[in-house]
Design an enzyme around this catalytic site. Structure first.
Site, short mmCIF file in Angstrom:
data_model
loop_
_atom_site.label_atom_id
_atom_site.label_comp_id
_atom_site.label_asym_id
_atom_site.label_seq_id
_atom_site.Cartn_x
_atom_site.Cartn_y
_atom_site.Cartn_z
N SER A 137 0.87 -1.19 0.00
CA SER A 137 0.00 0.00 0.00
C SER A 137 0.90 1.24 0.00
O SER A 137 2.06 1.14 0.43
CB SER A 137 -0.86 -0.01 1.27
OG SER A 137 -1.47 1.24 1.45
N TYR A 190 -1.51 -1.92 10.82
CA TYR A 190 -1.75 -2.07 9.37
C TYR A 190 -0.62 -1.41 8.57
O TYR A 190 -0.04 -2.03 7.67
CB TYR A 190 -3.10 -1.47 8.98
CG TYR A 190 -3.34 -1.55 7.49
CD1 TYR A 190 -3.51 -2.78 6.86
CD2 TYR A 190 -3.37 -0.40 6.70
CE1 TYR A 190 -3.70 -2.86 5.49
CE2 TYR A 190 -3.56 -0.47 5.32
CZ TYR A 190 -3.73 -1.71 4.72
OH TYR A 190 -3.91 -1.80 3.37
N1 LIG Z 1 -8.83 -0.66 -0.69
C1 LIG Z 1 -7.78 0.12 -0.46
O1 LIG Z 1 -7.92 1.35 -0.31
C2 LIG Z 1 -6.41 -0.49 -0.38
C3 LIG Z 1 -5.31 0.40 -0.46
C4 LIG Z 1 -4.03 -0.13 -0.39
C5 LIG Z 1 -3.85 -1.50 -0.25
N2 LIG Z 1 -4.93 -2.33 -0.16
C6 LIG Z 1 -4.66 -3.76 0.00
O2 LIG Z 1 -5.27 -4.45 -1.07
C7 LIG Z 1 -5.51 -5.80 -0.69
C8 LIG Z 1 -6.92 -6.19 -1.11
O3 LIG Z 1 -7.85 -5.42 -0.35
P1 LIG Z 1 -9.19 -4.82 -0.97
O4 LIG Z 1 -9.12 -3.36 -0.86
O5 LIG Z 1 -9.48 -5.44 -2.29
O6 LIG Z 1 -10.24 -5.28 0.14
P2 LIG Z 1 -11.39 -6.38 0.14
O7 LIG Z 1 -12.36 -6.12 -0.95
O8 LIG Z 1 -11.88 -6.43 1.55
O9 LIG Z 1 -10.62 -7.73 -0.23
C9 LIG Z 1 -9.91 -8.48 0.70
C10 LIG Z 1 -9.77 -9.89 0.17
O10 LIG Z 1 -8.97 -10.64 1.10
C11 LIG Z 1 -9.65 -11.84 1.42
N3 LIG Z 1 -9.34 -12.24 2.79
C12 LIG Z 1 -9.51 -11.52 3.92
N4 LIG Z 1 -9.14 -12.24 4.99
C13 LIG Z 1 -8.72 -13.45 4.51
C14 LIG Z 1 -8.22 -14.62 5.13
N5 LIG Z 1 -8.09 -14.71 6.46
N6 LIG Z 1 -7.90 -15.68 4.34
C15 LIG Z 1 -8.05 -15.60 3.00
N7 LIG Z 1 -8.50 -14.51 2.36
C16 LIG Z 1 -8.84 -13.45 3.11
C17 LIG Z 1 -11.14 -11.51 1.27
O11 LIG Z 1 -11.88 -12.66 0.93
P3 LIG Z 1 -12.76 -13.54 1.95
O12 LIG Z 1 -13.49 -12.60 2.84
O13 LIG Z 1 -13.61 -14.34 1.03
O14 LIG Z 1 -11.78 -14.39 2.67
C18 LIG Z 1 -11.10 -10.59 0.05
O15 LIG Z 1 -11.13 -11.35 -1.13
C19 LIG Z 1 -5.26 -5.86 0.81
O16 LIG Z 1 -4.00 -6.43 1.04
C20 LIG Z 1 -5.26 -4.39 1.23
O17 LIG Z 1 -4.46 -4.18 2.37
C21 LIG Z 1 -6.20 -1.84 -0.23
#
Ligand SMILES: NC(=O)c1ccc[n+]([C@@H]2O[C@H](COP(=O)([O-])OP(=O)(O)OC[C@H]3O[C@@H](n4cnc5c(N)ncnc54)[C@H](OP(=O)(O)O)[C@@H]3O)[C@@H](O)[C@H]2O)c1
Length: 263
Positions: A139, A152
């Site tokens: 991130s 985080y």
């Molecule tokens: N959105 C932002 O602003 C942002 C910015 C920078 C970085 N990120 C990073 O991007 C990545 C994806 O996040 P996102 O924004 O797409 O959020 P999201 O829509 O909440 O996606 C998170 C994904 O991780 C999976 N997950 C969560 N806990 C898990 C576990 N214990 N085991 C296996 N899978 C798990 C969830 O699937 P299930 O619930 O089906 O397990 C979901 O598919 C993360 O690493 C986040 O830190 C996000």
């Protein structure tokens, strides 16, 4: 047998958008997450639309035994992973000492340990077979300390540094390593982290997961080391290098406090 991209956290958000962008380019996929219904329908839909082989595995990656089971199954299957996308992750907002420890531990298990273990196991196989590619999702916040989202931000700093270092180590084995550092992206992330994202909604910083995925897939082709989608996010990532650390801590803390329901 096709060679697969294994994507963790492919049931929603950035992981799902990456799965779609890769399937569109004819990439066979193994999708990993916890929600069976979501993965089942995504796998079916992507296979139908793009004519690629899409498998899925249910695994709570924060549970070391479940992760061992997944790795064992992958090894037994003989399926070759040509691209590993370590995307699964979550954040939590609030004062560190007031957070539920089990949730903070789960975050370290998922964002840090599961990612490191997958890099170790699958990166090791790639190195032995002479090639492959790894994309770790960090991130922009990995570039700075983040009061009120301390654990985080620190977990993402780990991902950023591990990825850059592995890139150097694995280069001689033909394994490419990139790290994706998105800024605010419209996904379920904010709701899950108890962050009030409506204040960010109108902001030009907010990107769609599809935009992030498109930029990422193009950058992967060019084997970019650090992928930061959008110039605003690049500015956010690199400006801490020019400012004094006390100012960086202060700005990050203020920004987090403004979107968190803190007492
Ligand atoms: N959105 C932002 O602003 C942002 C910015 C920078 C970085 N990120 C990073 O991007 C990545 C994806 O996040 P996102 O924004 O797409 O959020 P999201 O829509 O909440 O996606 C998170 C994904 O991780 C999976 N997950 C969560 N806990 C898990 C576990 N214990 N085991 C296996 N899978 C798990 C969830 O699937 P299930 O619930 O089906 O397990 C979901 O598919 C993360 O690493 C986040 O830190 C996000």
């Amino acid at each position: 047998m096709p060679r697969y991209a294994l994507i963790t956290g492919a049931s929603s958000g950035i992981g799902l958008a990456l799965a779609e962008a890769l399937a569109r380019r004819g990439q066979a996929l193994i999708l990993v997450a916890r929600q069976r219904d979501a993965l089942e329908s995504i796998a079916y839909e992507l296979a139908q639309r793009f004519g690629v082989d899409v498998l899925f595995r249910i695994c709570d990656l924060s549970e070391p035994l479940q992760l061992s089971g997944l790795l064992h199954e992958l090894e037994q299957s003989g399926r070759q992973i040509e691209l590993l996308v370590n995307n699964a992750g979550f954040g939590s907002g609030g004062a560190f000492v007031e957070q539920d420890w089990s949730r903070e531990q789960e975050m370290i298990e998922l964002n840090v340990l599961a990612l490191a273990r997958l890099c170790h196991a699958i990166g090791g196989q790639m190195a032995r077979s002479g090639g492959g590619q790894i994309l770790n999702v960090a991130s922009v916040v990995g570039f700075m300390p983040g009061p009120w989202m301390s654990n985080y931000y620190a977990s993402k700093a780990y991902v950023l540094h591990l990825s850059e270092a592995l890139r150097c180590e694995l280069k001689r084995h033909g394994v490419k390593v990139s790290v994706l550092c998105p800024g605010p992206t419209r996904t379920a992330f904010f709701r899950n982290a108890s962050v009030e994202a409506t204040r960010l909604d109108g902001s030009k910083l907010m990107m769609s997961p599809e935009e992030v995925a498109l930029i990422t897939v193009k950058a992967l082709r060019r084997n970019k080391a650090i992928i930061i989608p959008g110039w605003r996010n690049r500015l956010m990532a690199w400006s801490p290098r020019l400012a004094p650390r006390w100012l960086v801590r202060w700005i990050a803390g203020r920004a987090n406090r403004s979107v968190l329901p803190l007492r």
